[in-house]
Motif scaffolding. Structure first.
Motif, PDB file in Angstrom:
ATOM      1  N   ASP A   1       0.850  -1.191   0.000  1.00  0.00           N
ATOM      2  CA  ASP A   1       0.000   0.000   0.000  1.00  0.00           C
ATOM      3  C   ASP A   1       0.891   1.248   0.000  1.00  0.00           C
ATOM      4  OD1 ASP A   1      -1.703   2.100   0.513  1.00  0.00           O
ATOM      5  OD2 ASP A   1      -2.862   1.052   2.034  1.00  0.00           O
ATOM      6  N   PRO A   2       0.728   2.141  -0.992  1.00  0.00           N
ATOM      7  CA  PRO A   2       1.585   3.331  -1.057  1.00  0.00           C
ATOM      8  C   PRO A   2       1.499   4.222   0.175  1.00  0.00           C
ATOM      9  CG  PRO A   2       0.396   3.013  -3.122  1.00  0.00           C
ATOM     10  CD  PRO A   2      -0.186   2.055  -2.136  1.00  0.00           C
ATOM     11  N   LEU A   3       0.379   4.177   0.903  1.00  0.00           N
ATOM     12  CA  LEU A   3       0.242   5.002   2.104  1.00  0.00           C
ATOM     13  C   LEU A   3       1.037   4.432   3.274  1.00  0.00           C
ATOM     14  CD1 LEU A   3      -3.575   5.830   1.962  1.00  0.00           C
ATOM     15  CD2 LEU A   3      -1.652   7.237   1.191  1.00  0.00           C
ATOM     16  N   THR A   4       1.381   3.159   3.192  1.00  0.00           N
ATOM     17  CA  THR A   4       2.094   2.493   4.294  1.00  0.00           C
ATOM     18  C   THR A   4       3.551   2.224   3.960  1.00  0.00           C
ATOM     19  OG1 THR A   4       0.035   1.436   4.989  1.00  0.00           O
ATOM     20  CG2 THR A   4       2.083   0.472   5.813  1.00  0.00           C
ATOM     21  N   TYR A   5       3.799   1.774   2.748  1.00  0.00           N
ATOM     22  CA  TYR A   5       5.152   1.354   2.373  1.00  0.00           C
ATOM     23  C   TYR A   5       5.820   2.458   1.549  1.00  0.00           C
ATOM     24  CZ  TYR A   5       3.626  -3.213   3.956  1.00  0.00           C
ATOM     25  OH  TYR A   5       3.152  -4.247   4.721  1.00  0.00           O
ATOM     26  N   LYS A   6       6.657   3.217   2.203  1.00  0.00           N
ATOM     27  CA  LYS A   6       7.399   4.276   1.543  1.00  0.00           C
ATOM     28  C   LYS A   6       8.675   3.695   0.939  1.00  0.00           C
ATOM     29  CE  LYS A   6       4.264   7.058   2.975  1.00  0.00           C
ATOM     30  NZ  LYS A   6       3.222   7.525   2.022  1.00  0.00           N
ATOM     31  N   GLN A   7       9.304   4.495   0.084  1.00  0.00           N
ATOM     32  CA  GLN A   7      10.525   4.016  -0.569  1.00  0.00           C
ATOM     33  C   GLN A   7      11.594   3.669   0.459  1.00  0.00           C
ATOM     34  OE1 GLN A   7      11.873   5.561  -4.361  1.00  0.00           O
ATOM     35  NE2 GLN A   7      13.784   6.190  -3.403  1.00  0.00           N
ATOM     36  N   GLY A   8      12.249   2.547   0.250  1.00  0.00           N
ATOM     37  CA  GLY A   8      13.309   2.143   1.157  1.00  0.00           C
ATOM     38  C   GLY A   8      13.636   0.676   0.998  1.00  0.00           C
ATOM     39  N   ASN A   9      14.566   0.220   1.806  1.00  0.00           N
ATOM     40  CA  ASN A   9      14.971  -1.180   1.811  1.00  0.00           C
ATOM     41  C   ASN A   9      14.240  -1.912   2.931  1.00  0.00           C
ATOM     42  OD1 ASN A   9      17.434  -1.661  -0.145  1.00  0.00           O
ATOM     43  ND2 ASN A   9      17.737   0.364   0.779  1.00  0.00           N
ATOM     44  N   TYR A  10      13.417  -2.859   2.557  1.00  0.00           N
ATOM     45  CA  TYR A  10      12.725  -3.721   3.504  1.00  0.00           C
ATOM     46  C   TYR A  10      13.410  -5.087   3.477  1.00  0.00           C
ATOM     47  CZ  TYR A  10       9.132  -0.098   3.312  1.00  0.00           C
ATOM     48  OH  TYR A  10       8.456   1.098   3.383  1.00  0.00           O
ATOM     49  N   ARG A  11      12.985  -5.956   4.351  1.00  0.00           N
ATOM     50  CA  ARG A  11      13.522  -7.318   4.314  1.00  0.00           C
ATOM     51  C   ARG A  11      12.455  -8.303   4.742  1.00  0.00           C
ATOM     52  NH1 ARG A  11      15.890  -5.018   8.983  1.00  0.00           N
ATOM     53  NH2 ARG A  11      15.824  -6.267  10.892  1.00  0.00           N
ATOM     54  N   ILE A  12      12.521  -9.480   4.138  1.00  0.00           N
ATOM     55  CA  ILE A  12      11.651 -10.594   4.520  1.00  0.00           C
ATOM     56  C   ILE A  12      12.406 -11.438   5.534  1.00  0.00           C
ATOM     57  CG2 ILE A  12      10.703 -12.792   3.723  1.00  0.00           C
ATOM     58  CD1 ILE A  12       9.835 -11.447   1.190  1.00  0.00           C
ATOM     59  N   ARG A  13      11.733 -11.762   6.624  1.00  0.00           N
ATOM     60  CA  ARG A  13      12.282 -12.689   7.618  1.00  0.00           C
ATOM     61  C   ARG A  13      11.315 -13.862   7.724  1.00  0.00           C
ATOM     62  NH1 ARG A  13      12.777 -11.286  14.020  1.00  0.00           N
ATOM     63  NH2 ARG A  13      10.521 -11.226  13.788  1.00  0.00           N
ATOM     64  N   ALA A  14      11.841 -15.083   7.666  1.00  0.00           N
ATOM     65  CA  ALA A  14      10.992 -16.269   7.705  1.00  0.00           C
ATOM     66  C   ALA A  14      11.576 -17.291   8.676  1.00  0.00           C
ATOM     67  CB  ALA A  14      10.860 -16.891   6.309  1.00  0.00           C
ATOM     68  N   TYR A  15      10.687 -17.922   9.443  1.00  0.00           N
ATOM     69  CA  TYR A  15      11.142 -18.885  10.449  1.00  0.00           C
ATOM     70  C   TYR A  15       9.962 -19.736  10.909  1.00  0.00           C
ATOM     71  CZ  TYR A  15       8.933 -15.522  13.573  1.00  0.00           C
ATOM     72  OH  TYR A  15       8.015 -14.680  14.165  1.00  0.00           O
ATOM     73  N   THR A  16      10.273 -20.832  11.571  1.00  0.00           N
ATOM     74  CA  THR A  16       9.271 -21.620  12.277  1.00  0.00           C
ATOM     75  C   THR A  16       9.509 -21.465  13.773  1.00  0.00           C
ATOM     76  OG1 THR A  16      10.613 -23.637  12.369  1.00  0.00           O
ATOM     77  CG2 THR A  16       9.228 -23.317  10.405  1.00  0.00           C
ATOM     78  N   THR A  17       8.518 -21.831  14.566  1.00  0.00           N
ATOM     79  CA  THR A  17       8.682 -21.757  16.017  1.00  0.00           C
ATOM     80  C   THR A  17       9.813 -22.662  16.485  1.00  0.00           C
ATOM     81  OG1 THR A  17       6.376 -21.159  16.360  1.00  0.00           O
ATOM     82  CG2 THR A  17       7.524 -22.122  18.223  1.00  0.00           C
ATOM     83  N   TRP A  18       9.964 -23.831  15.883  1.00  0.00           N
ATOM     84  CA  TRP A  18      11.051 -24.754  16.249  1.00  0.00           C
ATOM     85  C   TRP A  18      12.416 -24.087  16.035  1.00  0.00           C
ATOM     86  CZ3 TRP A  18      12.147 -28.933  18.903  1.00  0.00           C
ATOM     87  CH2 TRP A  18      13.329 -29.616  18.652  1.00  0.00           C
ATOM     88  N   MET A  19      12.568 -23.298  15.000  1.00  0.00           N
ATOM     89  CA  MET A  19      13.835 -22.641  14.708  1.00  0.00           C
ATOM     90  C   MET A  19      14.199 -21.619  15.781  1.00  0.00           C
ATOM     91  SD  MET A  19      13.333 -22.149  10.583  1.00  0.00           S
ATOM     92  CE  MET A  19      14.782 -21.126  10.370  1.00  0.00           C
ATOM     93  N   ARG A  20      13.246 -21.159  16.562  1.00  0.00           N
ATOM     94  CA  ARG A  20      13.525 -20.174  17.606  1.00  0.00           C
ATOM     95  C   ARG A  20      14.326 -20.761  18.773  1.00  0.00           C
ATOM     96  NH1 ARG A  20       8.208 -17.107  19.309  1.00  0.00           N
ATOM     97  NH2 ARG A  20       9.776 -16.051  20.586  1.00  0.00           N
ATOM     98  N   ASN A  21      14.450 -22.086  18.827  1.00  0.00           N
ATOM     99  CA  ASN A  21      15.278 -22.709  19.865  1.00  0.00           C
ATOM    100  C   ASN A  21      16.770 -22.516  19.611  1.00  0.00           C
ATOM    101  OD1 ASN A  21      13.210 -24.086  21.554  1.00  0.00           O
ATOM    102  ND2 ASN A  21      12.785 -25.180  19.650  1.00  0.00           N
ATOM    103  N   PHE A  22      17.114 -22.067  18.408  1.00  0.00           N
ATOM    104  CA  PHE A  22      18.511 -21.993  18.019  1.00  0.00           C
ATOM    105  C   PHE A  22      18.870 -20.550  17.643  1.00  0.00           C
ATOM    106  CE2 PHE A  22      16.481 -26.006  16.815  1.00  0.00           C
ATOM    107  CZ  PHE A  22      17.149 -26.875  17.673  1.00  0.00           C
ATOM    108  N   ASP A  23      20.021 -20.368  17.098  1.00  0.00           N
ATOM    109  CA  ASP A  23      20.515 -19.046  16.746  1.00  0.00           C
ATOM    110  C   ASP A  23      19.546 -18.356  15.783  1.00  0.00           C
ATOM    111  OD1 ASP A  23      21.921 -16.815  15.966  1.00  0.00           O
ATOM    112  OD2 ASP A  23      23.676 -17.888  15.230  1.00  0.00           O
ATOM    113  N   PRO A  24      19.071 -17.135  16.106  1.00  0.00           N
ATOM    114  CA  PRO A  24      18.184 -16.430  15.170  1.00  0.00           C
ATOM    115  C   PRO A  24      18.866 -16.119  13.851  1.00  0.00           C
ATOM    116  CG  PRO A  24      18.827 -15.002  16.996  1.00  0.00           C
ATOM    117  CD  PRO A  24      19.267 -16.383  17.349  1.00  0.00           C
ATOM    118  N   GLY A  25      20.195 -16.256  13.803  1.00  0.00           N
ATOM    119  CA  GLY A  25      20.884 -16.111  12.529  1.00  0.00           C
ATOM    120  C   GLY A  25      20.489 -17.178  11.526  1.00  0.00           C
ATOM    121  N   ASN A  26      19.808 -18.235  11.988  1.00  0.00           N
ATOM    122  CA  ASN A  26      19.323 -19.284  11.090  1.00  0.00           C
ATOM    123  C   ASN A  26      18.048 -18.877  10.362  1.00  0.00           C
ATOM    124  OD1 ASN A  26      21.360 -21.185  11.728  1.00  0.00           O
ATOM    125  ND2 ASN A  26      20.277 -21.751  13.592  1.00  0.00           N
ATOM    126  N   PHE A  27      17.408 -17.787  10.779  1.00  0.00           N
ATOM    127  CA  PHE A  27      16.196 -17.343  10.098  1.00  0.00           C
ATOM    128  C   PHE A  27      16.545 -16.918   8.671  1.00  0.00           C
ATOM    129  CE2 PHE A  27      13.947 -15.715  14.222  1.00  0.00           C
ATOM    130  CZ  PHE A  27      13.999 -17.005  14.733  1.00  0.00           C
TER     131      PHE A  27
END
Length: 909
Positions: free
Chosen positions: A114-140
């Motif tokens: 939505d142009p009213l919400t997402y202004k120009q810039g660098n965004y990032r996608i982060r993806a993980y499962t709950t099981w992955m949270r037991n380990f280093d978040p660098g694994n996301f």
């Protein structure tokens, strides 16, 4: 659960009755392998890879994506049934949090920008499962997503002159109009700020080229602050245009590191030494240089072979030290010390470039051989957490060679560890194994070329070792004339699951190593292996039983849990609790256990529907308390994909922005509507309360209550959104002070009243109107009164109601406002609905009402399944109005974890 599918071959090259085994603190190689295999079975490794239709977007676009969730050696997971996908801004704000069902290892979704919400810039996608949270978040999984503003009237970029830490620097701010012409002779005001204060101010006028030169004094560059250059330029009588540029990343020194193969420099041993040079922005930079000893003798020369990486041969001498004199592309010299030479030691070297084997050489210098000759040593190789090779060998000479047949291995990062009989790692080396075990995916078109709006039929065939393969694929077709990009820059299902996900740190241009494999790319990949860290569990921790603490179980669906208590606060067992969703005519019953805990499992929640949990069927319901557990969210940590951020989005994606401007012009004609005479309702803020009168009229950051829609736990959501604040041990702290060791907490106010953190735990997110953050208290009145540092002011909708005209309400309405302890209404986060990609249908010879078709993504299909018998599948779609080259990207996986990817191009004339 037994998930691993691997072949282990073990060589015992020394006598098991060696004297070394008589010691009490020794451990056998079979024990080491058994413990590793047990660990792999108890702690399976899940990974998430997200395939998006394009690498960048414009406001108004939709991001289409598919998540591949794998376990262990890349098989589609049978562990987790839920995956989380977050879209995060450059200021670490979660803009969109999605929960998706994982079906047979796959999930799909989309995000509309939505142009009213997402202004120009660098965004990032982060993806993980709950099981992955037991380990280093660098694994996301993390992927940078640049978003351009197709409605911008000005193109703005800033170029910083590199500067050493604590040295003066400068910035050139370049302004151009929508047609690319210089925005000259315009007044600009600028300042440099941190989260807490303004460091420097200035004014200027752009020159004839639209350039403003900004000088940044050395005294204003603090090493540990996140400085931002904020510039405001006049826009022909309209409100000024404000842009922000990060300063800190441009004032760091270029970093050069040296990595002896195996981990150490040994006196008298012929060795390879790898190196890596990284610019302040995190990207590699080519260098050249020489290595000299402490007598000034030149011992080696070197030059980087790829992205600042390379290696050279060196024979260190006992008692000597070594320095590398490096020359950068601009001619600047710099001297670096190499690691100290060890007088006695053992290490290993690896040659992974042999066609049929991975060659391993154990290297010991004479001093070490004299002390340890005949003693047994272990060599263990693993890919992921699966042990694929084990050998025991006595030390008989200064060098000893072993060959591991590649036919017995699978593709991926091979960790080779040299270990003594006490389980202590002595040397380690990473190598990449590239076997022909990927799916062979071939795409064919039904015509040699096409015209615009013509129907296209693509047939894809997947084979595994010349046999048909049944796989699940995603297909994106992009008009690359409108959306050009370099495939080498992009992560793929191959580069991420086989490479990036197993290595620590940032990997530049990951696609380069897989798109066109030859001797050069494999040699460059080996240089990467020698300079990158490994993110898997360490043997020392494993053998010492320092195992990960499991705090999160793998999710099989959406569960809602809580506790039922009586009027005295004691847990109530055998209480009847019922969950209902009126909109979906769904109910589920549960009974509390001896601890008063209840659980509703596999709730079919879609988006954030209203859920009612009631204990009214329990005896004494009028004197009961229902407490629903709030889900916890992982903190937003540093951006692992930060070097991928595009500093100059306007120029980099000019072609795409121009097309998007045309594509969305009809839907964006109404720029601004001014309504005169409408009454303005003043909403409450900190300024309404005397206790906060000393604060600035404007908060440093304000979070609208709308951002908390869909939250089930106000405090957890607030922790991820509170810019400039860090949450730790039940308190908020100003991040800058926290990082410097100051543990003075932020004072929290609720509608002007000072409260502690516990007041936020029970808050309903739907009741929040706004949250105001003050990282500084200019007058110091609040900080002195409460012995605090910073202010967090929460304003509720109930306070806003007080300013509205008084109206009468009924008794029932009053009861509803007061609520009941035996019934709770919540809006937990449910599964996000995935839209269907629209595929227009054009009929030959007929006009269509769609107008000009300027789509850049002409086709997206996340569910293409090849037939088990033939390995084939086909897709059909229609081209847009663009002429030129179209790119079809196909990625996928089969049930056994074999990965496949191909890129097919066709012409539209």
């Amino acid at each position: 659960m037994k998930i691993l599918k691997t072949t282990l071959f073990l060589f015992l090259l020394a006598l098991a009755g060696s004297a070394a085994f008589a010691q009490q603190d020794t451990i056998g190689i079979r024990t080491v392998i058994a413990r590793q295999n047990k660990f792999a079975e108890s702690y399976p490794v899940e990974k998430v890879y997200v395939h998006t239709d394009k690498p960048y977007y414009a406001s108004g676009d939709t991001i289409w994506f598919k998540a591949y969730v794998t376990v262990d050696l890349h098989q589609p997971t049978i562990l987790s049934k839920v995956v989380y996908i977050d879209l995060i801004s450059s200021t670490d704000t979660i803009m969109r949090a999605m929960k998706l069902p994982v079906i047979n290892g796959f999930a799909q979704g989309n995000v509309t920008l939505d142009p009213l919400t997402y202004k120009q810039g660098n965004y990032r996608i982060r993806a993980y499962t709950t099981w992955m949270r037991n380990f280093d978040p660098g694994n996301f999984f993390v992927k940078n997503i640049p978003v351009a503003d197709a409605d911008k009237q000005l193109s703005v970029r800033a170029v910083f002159a590199p500067a050493a830490k604590g040295a003066a620097t400068s910035a050139r701010i370049i302004y151009k109009n929508a047609d690319g012409e210089p925005y000259s002779n315009k007044k600009v005001s600028w300042h440099i700020e941190t989260l807490e204060k303004t460091l420097e101010k200035g004014r200027g006028v752009t020159d004839q080229n639209g350039v403003l030169q900004v000088g940044i004094p050395a005294a204003r560059i603090a090493a540990d602050d996140a400085e931002t250059l904020v510039a405001s330029v006049e826009t022909d009588g309209k409100k000024p245009l404000v842009n922000s540029f990060a300063v800190k990343a441009n004032t760091r020194n270029t970093d050069v590191q040296f990595f002896p193969e195996g981990g150490k420099l040994l006196a008298g041993a012929d060795m390879r030494v790898a190196f890596k040079a990284v610019k302040p922005d995190g990207l590699g930079i080519d260098i050249k240089g020489t290595v000299t000893d402490n007598d000034g003798k030149t011992c080696a020369t070197f030059a980087s072979q790829h992205l600042g990486m390379g290696s050279f041969l060196l024979t260190p001498e006992s008692g000597k030290t070594y320095k590398a004199s490096v020359t950068f592309p601009n001619g600047t010299p710099q001297v670096y010390s190499l690691p100290a030479v060890q007088q006695s030691g053992i290490t290993l070297a690896v040659n992974s470039l042999l066609p049929s084997a991975v060659g391993i050489r154990i290297i010991a210098n004479q001093a070490y051989l004299d002390q340890n000759k005949g003693k047994p040593y272990y060599i263990i190789g693993k890919i992921g957490e699966a042990v694929v090779y084990g050998a025991q060998t006595p030390l008989q000479d200064k060098t000893y060679d072993i060959a591991i047949p590649k036919a017995k291995l699978i593709s991926g990062v091979l960790q080779i560890t040299l270990m003594d009989t006490h389980g202590q790692p002595l040397a380690e080396r990473l190598a990449f194994v590239q076997n022909k075990d990927a799916l062979n995916v071939v795409v064919r078109a039904d015509k040699p070329s096409y015209t615009k709006r013509q129907k296209v039929k693509l047939t894809l065939t997947a084979q595994k070792q010349l046999q048909p393969a049944e796989g699940n694929f995603s297909v994106a077709v992009v008009d690359e004339t409108k959306a050009p990009f370099n495939d080498n820059d992009e992560a793929s299902i191959l580069s991420y699951l086989l490479l990036s996900s197993d290595l620590k740190g940032y990997i530049e241009k990951p696609g380069y190593y897989f798109n066109h494999q030859d001797n050069t790319t494999m040699s460059d990949l080996d240089a990467l292996m020698m300079t990158q860290g490994y993110r898997r569990f360490a043997y020392t921790d494993l053998l010492a039983n320092r195992l990960p603490q499991i705090r999160f179980l793998a999710e099989q669906g959406i569960d809602i849990t809580g506790t039922l208590r009586n009027g005295t606060g004691m847990p109530l067992s055998r209480g009847n609790v019922r969950l209902s969703m009126a909109d979906r005519h769904f109910t589920q019953a549960a009974v509390s256990d001896v601890n008063g805990m209840f659980k509703f499992s596999n709730i079919p929640l879609i988006d954030s529907v209203q859920v009612t949990i009631s204990a009214r069927g329990t005896y004494g319901a009028n004197n009961l308390m229902l407490m629903v557990d709030a889900p916890t969210l992982p903190a937003v940590t540093g951006n692992a994909a930060a070097p991928d951020a595009i500093a100059d989005i306007d120029s980099t994606y000019r072609t795409y922005i121009k097309n998007s401007k045309q594509q969305y012009s009809n839907s964006r004609l109404l720029k601004e509507v001014v309504i005169k005479g409408a009454p303005v309702l003043k909403l409450p803020s900190h300024a309404d309360y005397p206790s906060l009168a000393g604060l600035s009229q404007l908060a440093d950051h304000t979070i609208s209550g709308k951002n908390f829609e869909g939250c089930t736990d106000f405090l957890s959501c607030l922790r991820t959104m509170a810019m400039g604040l860090t949450y730790d041990q039940g308190n908020f702290y100003v991040t800058r002070n926290y990082n410097s060791g100051d543990r003075t907490p932020v004072q929290i106010f609720l509608n002007g009243l000072a409260v502690d953190n516990n007041a936020l735990v029970s808050m309903n997110p739907a009741d929040v109107l706004s949250a105001e953050i003050f990282v500084k208290d200019d007058l110091g009145l609040v900080n002195r009164m409460y012995n605090s540092n910073g202010v967090l002011a929460i304003n509720t909708k109930a306070a806003a109601l007080k300013s509205m005209p008084k109206t009468k309400i009924s008794i029932d309405q009053l009861k509803d406002m007061m609520g009941r302890n035996d019934e709770v209404t919540i809006r937990p986060q449910g599964y996000s609905l995935a839209r269907q990609f629209y595929v227009p249908r054009y009929e030959p010879g007929k006009l269509n009402g769609i107008g000009v078709d300027l789509r850049s993504t002409v086709y997206w299909n996340p569910q293409v399944k090849t037939d088990k018998a033939t390995g084939a599948a086909s897709v059909e779609f229609f081209n847009s109005d663009g002429r030129g080259s179209y790119r079809a990207i196909v990625e996928g996986i089969d049930a056994e974890g074999h990965l496949g990817r191909t890129v097919y191009k066709y012409k539209v004339e």
